[in-house]
Write an enzyme that holds these catalytic residues in place. Structure first.
Site, short mmCIF file in Angstrom:
data_model
loop_
_atom_site.label_atom_id
_atom_site.label_comp_id
_atom_site.label_asym_id
_atom_site.label_seq_id
_atom_site.Cartn_x
_atom_site.Cartn_y
_atom_site.Cartn_z
N LYS A 13 -23.87 -4.73 -21.89
CA LYS A 13 -24.32 -4.00 -20.70
C LYS A 13 -25.72 -3.42 -20.94
O LYS A 13 -26.09 -3.18 -22.09
CB LYS A 13 -23.37 -2.82 -20.44
N ARG A 55 -9.78 -7.72 -16.86
CA ARG A 55 -8.81 -8.68 -16.33
C ARG A 55 -8.10 -9.43 -17.46
O ARG A 55 -6.99 -9.91 -17.28
CB ARG A 55 -9.51 -9.63 -15.34
#
Ligand code: BES
Ligand code: ZN
Ligand code: ZN
Length: 493
Positions: A272, A346
């Site tokens: 990130k 996920r």
């Protein structure tokens, strides 16, 4: 802590008496009594436009009454009043109680009543907002703020049976949300998967839940390849946390609550940007919501069976870390091509959902700080939902109306599902692209729910507030802790 008295008397002694006033509408007769004792100061406040929602004024009673002070809190327009506005107003007043370190407080319950909020609702809201508004984010300064509010007595003035009990229920809900807030606000180095598991065990012991914490070796044996893949880049051992509340032995139904427990998300190799990375300690907001809900459920004890499953890991990057292009095998047997290591939520949830099913969950609600895209779509006040089952979604939406936590449904049409099947080498692609990011993320998880009724809640926006609001301080909000508990409690037969 809560007591009820039928009518307010100015001889009664409290540190603070709290009353609500609506814009424009005439003062309630009970408020008028206080107004008279205080030489019409409350009428003056109304004229000075101090009845705007959440606005609070402290009146000193100067021996006109036995209460030391009166907090007057604005409720906005009476016709616009909803449970949300009343909750906000009372939470705002409660923030003042915290500042003033008040021990004994009283509320004129009737002053908060409108067409959409009856006396019983007002009592619930008083309990809930009192907990929410007095919450403090613990700091770690040399001189810490640890000394917490310690309200000893809350008197509810109101002529109706059950007000005290209603307030106590509200307080339980508020405390559940506060538990979630605390977990979210704790820095990542102090809230590792191991710490999260310890918090869960402490909660299980508090309420007598059965529990199980799976370690890496057991995950390997079972084949939890997706959770293990995310954990590979970190020195912190992953945990699969399971709590079980068996409230109804004569029912086969088990509601599974599955929460994303990413205690820090750096993005992994698909790292990130540096600017706001520190906020990614909040990536266990789903786990926090589930634990907060279990705290409420453990206190209320509805006759419902609940299974809480929390896959927990860090997402970091060392020499063993998961890489873009890797293909992993999940607990379900489905393979996944990892196109982006930052789409890790996920992955761990895939194994969490499959494990919940293996343990007997007959319906599943998952909660996760899953996508930045949901913040673009809905901002920070609304949670996004994806489902494979209209009825279960309806139950979740109904509960959310009761708790005042907004949820909006996203579509689940076939073309979105097709986007997940775009890997040449695996069953699923974990990051099919920017388009419809929150939907594809949700539906990816749905691939593991399969036929089991399932609702996914994306709280990436709602789990954190970036400034102080009427409901509490900057930081974790405890989003969905109260709603998950409400869904379960509404099932009580
Ligand atoms: N934890 C993040 C989502 C997030 C973003 C939570 C902002 C809270 C605030 C999640 O793991 C993530 O990084 N998602 C990616 C998915 C993408 C790589 C497909 C995202 O949203 O960018
Ligand atoms: Zn991520
Ligand atoms: Zn994440």
């Amino acid at each position: 802590m809560f007591k009820t008295l039928p009518v307010f008397q100015s001889e009664n002694k409290h540190n603070v008496l709290i009353i609500g006033i609506f814009e424009e509408a005439p003062l309630h007769p009970e408020v008028e009594k206080v107004n008279n004792e205080l030489h019409k100061q409350i009428s003056k406040l109304k004229k000075m436009k101090k009845a705007k929602l959440g606005e609070r004024t402290i009146l000193y009673t100067m021996d006109n009454m036995n209460s030391e002070t009166v907090y007057v809190v604005g409720l906005g327009k009476k016709e616009d009043s909803t449970t949300e506005t009343i909750r906000e107003a009372i939470a705002s007043a409660s923030q003042q109680l915290k500042r003033d370190k008040i021990k004994k407080v009283a509320f004129l319950v009737e002053s908060f009543v409108s067409e959409s909020v009856d006396k019983n609702d007002a009592a619930v809201l008083i309990g809930e907002a009192l907990a929410l508004g007095t919450y403090t984010v613990l700091d770690y300064k040399e001189k810490t703020n640890e000394v917490d509010v310690n309200i000893e007595e809350v008197v509810l003035y109101g002529e109706e049976a059950g007000l005290k009990e209603a307030a106590q229920v509200g307080f339980t809900y508020g405390q559940g949300a506060n538990r979630a807030r605390k977990l979210v606000n704790t820095p990542g180095n102090l809230m590792t998967p191991t710490d999260l598991a310890e918090e869960a065990v402490a909660l299980a012991e508090k309420h007598g839940f059965e529990y199980e914490i799976l370690e890496r070796e057991e995950m390997e044996k079972l084949g939890m390849g997706a959770l293990l893949a995310v954990a590979a880049g970190s020195d912190q051992p992953p945990k699969m946390i399971v709590l079980k509340f068996s409230g109804n032995s004569s029912s086969d139904e088990i509601i599974g609550l599955v929460g994303k427990g990413l205690t820090f998300d750096s993005g992994g190799i698909s790292i990130k940007p540096r600017e706001n990375m520190h906020q990614m300690k909040m990536d266990m907001g789903g786990a926090a919501a589930v634990l907060g809900a279990m705290d409420i459920i453990g206190t209320v004890k509805p006759n419902v069976n609940v299974l809480a499953v929390i896959p927990s890991s860090e997402n970091l990057l060392n020499g063993s870390a998961l890489k873009p292009g890797d293909v992993i095998t999940s607990l379900s047997g489905k393979t996944i091509e990892v196109r982006n290591t930052d789409a890790e939520g996920r992955l761990i949830l895939a194994d969490g959902i499959t494990y919940a099913k293996q343990l007997g969950a007959t319906s599943i609600i998952d909660v996760a700080t899953l996508t930045g895209a949901v913040i673009i779509a809905l901002g920070d006040c609304t949670t996004g939902a994806v489902t494979n089952n209209e009825e279960l979604l309806e139950e979740v939406l109904e509960a959310s109306v009761e708790t005042g936590e907004w949820i909006w449904r996203l579509p689940n049409y076939a073309p979105y599902k097709k986007m997940l099947k775009t890997s040449d080498v695996a069953d699923l692609n974990n990051a099919p692209g920017r388009q419809a990011g929150s939907i594809t993320a949700g539906l990816f998880i749905g691939e593991f729910a399969e036929e089991t009724p399932w609702v996914h809640l994306d709280i990436a926006g709602t789990a954190w507030q970036s400034k102080t609001s009427n409901l509490g301080p900057l930081g974790g909000t405890g989003a969905m802790a109260r709603t998950l508990a409400q869904v379960v409690i509404n099932k009580e037969g």
